[in-house]
Design a protein around this motif. Sequence first.
Motif, PDB file in Angstrom:
ATOM      1  N   ILE A 280       9.350   9.665   1.385  1.00 48.15           N
ATOM      2  CA  ILE A 280       8.171   9.690   2.250  1.00 48.15           C
ATOM      3  C   ILE A 280       8.063   8.335   2.932  1.00 48.15           C
ATOM      4  N   LEU A 281       8.309   8.335   4.228  1.00 48.32           N
ATOM      5  CA  LEU A 281       8.177   7.085   4.982  1.00 48.32           C
ATOM      6  C   LEU A 281       6.735   7.020   5.471  1.00 48.32           C
ATOM      7  N   ASN A 282       5.982   6.159   4.823  1.00 46.77           N
ATOM      8  CA  ASN A 282       4.532   6.143   5.050  1.00 46.77           C
ATOM      9  C   ASN A 282       4.109   4.996   5.978  1.00 46.77           C
ATOM     10  N   LYS A 283       2.891   5.036   6.418  1.00 47.65           N
ATOM     11  CA  LYS A 283       2.255   4.017   7.271  1.00 47.65           C
ATOM     12  C   LYS A 283       2.922   3.919   8.648  1.00 47.65           C
ATOM     13  N   PHE A 284       3.282   5.069   9.180  1.00 51.37           N
ATOM     14  CA  PHE A 284       3.924   5.077  10.494  1.00 51.37           C
ATOM     15  C   PHE A 284       3.002   4.483  11.555  1.00 51.37           C
ATOM     16  N   ASP A 285       1.708   4.755  11.412  1.00 49.54           N
ATOM     17  CA  ASP A 285       0.755   4.226  12.400  1.00 49.54           C
ATOM     18  C   ASP A 285       0.785   2.698  12.445  1.00 49.54           C
TER      19      ASP A 285
ATOM     20  N   SER B 273       2.559   1.113  -1.531  1.00 49.63           N
ATOM     21  CA  SER B 273       3.293   1.932  -0.565  1.00 49.63           C
ATOM     22  C   SER B 273       2.432   3.087  -0.050  1.00 49.63           C
ATOM     23  N   GLY B 274       1.359   3.401  -0.779  1.00 52.89           N
ATOM     24  CA  GLY B 274       0.452   4.448  -0.300  1.00 52.89           C
ATOM     25  C   GLY B 274       0.378   5.657  -1.210  1.00 52.89           C
ATOM     26  N   THR B 275       0.900   5.542  -2.421  1.00 56.03           N
ATOM     27  CA  THR B 275       0.909   6.726  -3.294  1.00 56.03           C
ATOM     28  C   THR B 275      -0.498   7.186  -3.632  1.00 56.03           C
TER      29      THR B 275
ATOM     30  N   GLY C  47      -0.407   8.287   5.733  1.00 55.84           N
ATOM     31  CA  GLY C  47      -1.174   8.630   4.532  1.00 55.84           C
ATOM     32  C   GLY C  47      -2.635   8.933   4.805  1.00 55.84           C
ATOM     33  N   LEU C  48      -3.168   8.347   5.866  1.00 51.87           N
ATOM     34  CA  LEU C  48      -4.594   8.541   6.140  1.00 51.87           C
ATOM     35  C   LEU C  48      -4.855   9.815   6.942  1.00 51.87           C
TER      36      LEU C  48
END
Length: 694
Positions: A571-576, A309-311, A643-644
Amino acid sequence: MFRVLYQYLVPVQVRSIDFESTEVVILEEIDDSEECGVSMKKGVCYRCFKGNRFMEKEACIVCGANYCYDCVLRAMGSVPEGRKCVTCIGFRIREARRGKLGKCSRLLQRLLTDLEVKNIMNAEMLCKLNQVPPELVFVNGETLSKDELFQLRNCKYPPKKLRPGYYWYDKYSGFWGKEGQKPSQIITSQQNVGGHIKTNASNGNAKVWINSREITKEELWMLKSAGVHCEGKPHLWVSEDGTYEEEANKKEKSKIWDKTRTKLVCTVLSLPVPPGSENPSEKEVNGEIRDNLAQKSIHKFLLVGYEKSGTSTIYKQGNMMITNNFSSGAKNSDTENVVLIRPRFSMVFPFSEDERQTIKLLIQRKLFGYLGILLEGREQFEEESLLEKRKRCVINKSGPSDNLEAIFPAATCEYAPFIEEMWKDAAIQATYYRRNELQMLPRVATYFLDRAVEISRTDYEPPDMDILYADGINSSNSLTCVDFSFPKSTQDDSLRYQLIRVHPRSLGEHCKWLDMFEDTAIVLFCVALTDYDEYSVDRNGVLTNKMLASKELFESIVTHPTFENKNFLLILNKFDLLVEKIEQVPLTHCEWFRDFKPVVSPNCHNSTYPSLAQRASHHIGMKFKELFRSLTDNKLFVSLVIGLENDTVDEALRYAREIIMWDEEEEPYLNFELSSTDSEASSLCVLLENDLSD
Ligand SMILES: Nc1nc2c(ncn2[C@@H]2O[C@H](COP(=O)(O)OP(=O)(O)OP(=O)(O)O)[C@@H](O)[C@H]2O)c(=O)[nH]1
Ligand SMILES: [Mg+2]
């Protein structure tokens, strides 16, 4: 000497308190509103009944009554015993207020001269009546004498914040704690105070005994991290420096706290380490600051999420911020939007030479893996190329494996020129062009493949960005944590925070290890927005939609008894990535989002109109909020993150801090005015919050 203001004195509010009671209540914090025994509107002055919770006030250290600027001296008179209402003079202080002894508010400083304030604080600290009464301190079931209390308070490592109450003390190792609880400190050993330690002193049930006390689950985890064999109900003897031996087998073993890993576990689980054995990197930061920090409570952010998930990216991002800040000399930077993070017992960061070397090999190994997938893809596309022979050549050299990753790193140097040649090959380039069709190739591969030649070289040194992108660093089952604080310009700069990242696999079945994190201030639950059309094989071998798996993990954590009433930030991640994906695959692909019906408006080409990805993330946030409300009756906070990109991570951490602050001020989350420094940082989160308001 003091400003004697008897002439102004008017009778203060009559309160009913049982001052005579010697009952040892004491260790719990007591809510101000309950203290005075009168029901008052929260926040008003106890004398003039004016004001609100935001107004500065000074409190009586006995009854807790709060007084405003105009009333405080009238209510407290000549303050011979410190800050007490005139009716409270001659009474013991409320134990819950002991921490405030000698620390005056700004209100008093504005009202009196420095010397006057100093004298009042001295009187408060030295007044006999304000001292801890020895007869109310019990150690191993026995009350202390005056001499014993003196000895305890004046040893080299005395118990911190000693208050009346029940404690246990392991004289052999120096472990010290509140009765029925895990150890909170390691104090000077071999002190002749109190009675004999009881087996159940800390209420442990781990079937392991240290110096005849059955230890708690947290301590068991600590021992395991130190490599101590804990099977077969062992009885261990642990001495003050941490060396241990089994009762049955008297051969001395190594020390418990020698390993950094053990210290990390202790930090995360709030277990003490022997004084003086803290991690050197912690001292390096600044001895003085560290000591100050140690006295302040730590707010723990627990970062957890479903696999991939990007933690670890978010965690790494945090570490980058500190590394960059310190290396650029911005240690005390007032720069906004920057979170200062102090590495503590981090396993991977900041990067030493050795660590960078390991990371380099890992990145190169990954690159070889991606190239292997490209080679297979090339075959799959049935394109002919010169490369076919070379691939066979590699396979022949590497034995039965057809995966380049498997032959790494031994073959790095040997194959580096070959990679360059292979990368330039037209067929490989053509395959690369069609990489979206290769299921096995992770998205992140593009980032590295684009620089395949450079990365495969022996003199390659991974820059921070590569480390951030690299999958696999920090993805172990272990815990990682860093301490951090926010820039000075913000109002709570004195507070200390800790970011703990834990992998879901290390939480065990039904998240049984979650109770280790009971003192978490806020849970940051990370969800990859792109999971809605992706699948993974679960523990039972069943193919599961990753978003549903994430939802299941969320439910387990939210409903875990340890986390009842905890703050949660989703945390809603990876929106890109969602922006790209949503155009290809509808959100309704996931059965949980079947009701997603974005309204197509004639204004949809207007730049202020939310994009499809925004509406999709809004919908996902809503779904989690509804779920959270149905499970807890509480409100879930949401933050949109890439996240990036470090600024979005920074914003999310700031938002988490604000949530904790609101909670502490017991202010309902609505209509909270943000301070000017924070308003910008939180705008994205708050916007989203309003957007998602239920
Ligand atoms: N484009 C993009 N990629 C991301 C983002 N966040 C994470 N990633 C990538 O997603 C992959 C998985 O991220 P990780 O941070 O390793 O996820 P994790 O939660 O640690 O997962 P585990 O490895 O299972 O522990 C990595 O390749 C990251 O580079 C993001 O916001 N945008
Ligand atoms: Mg990872």
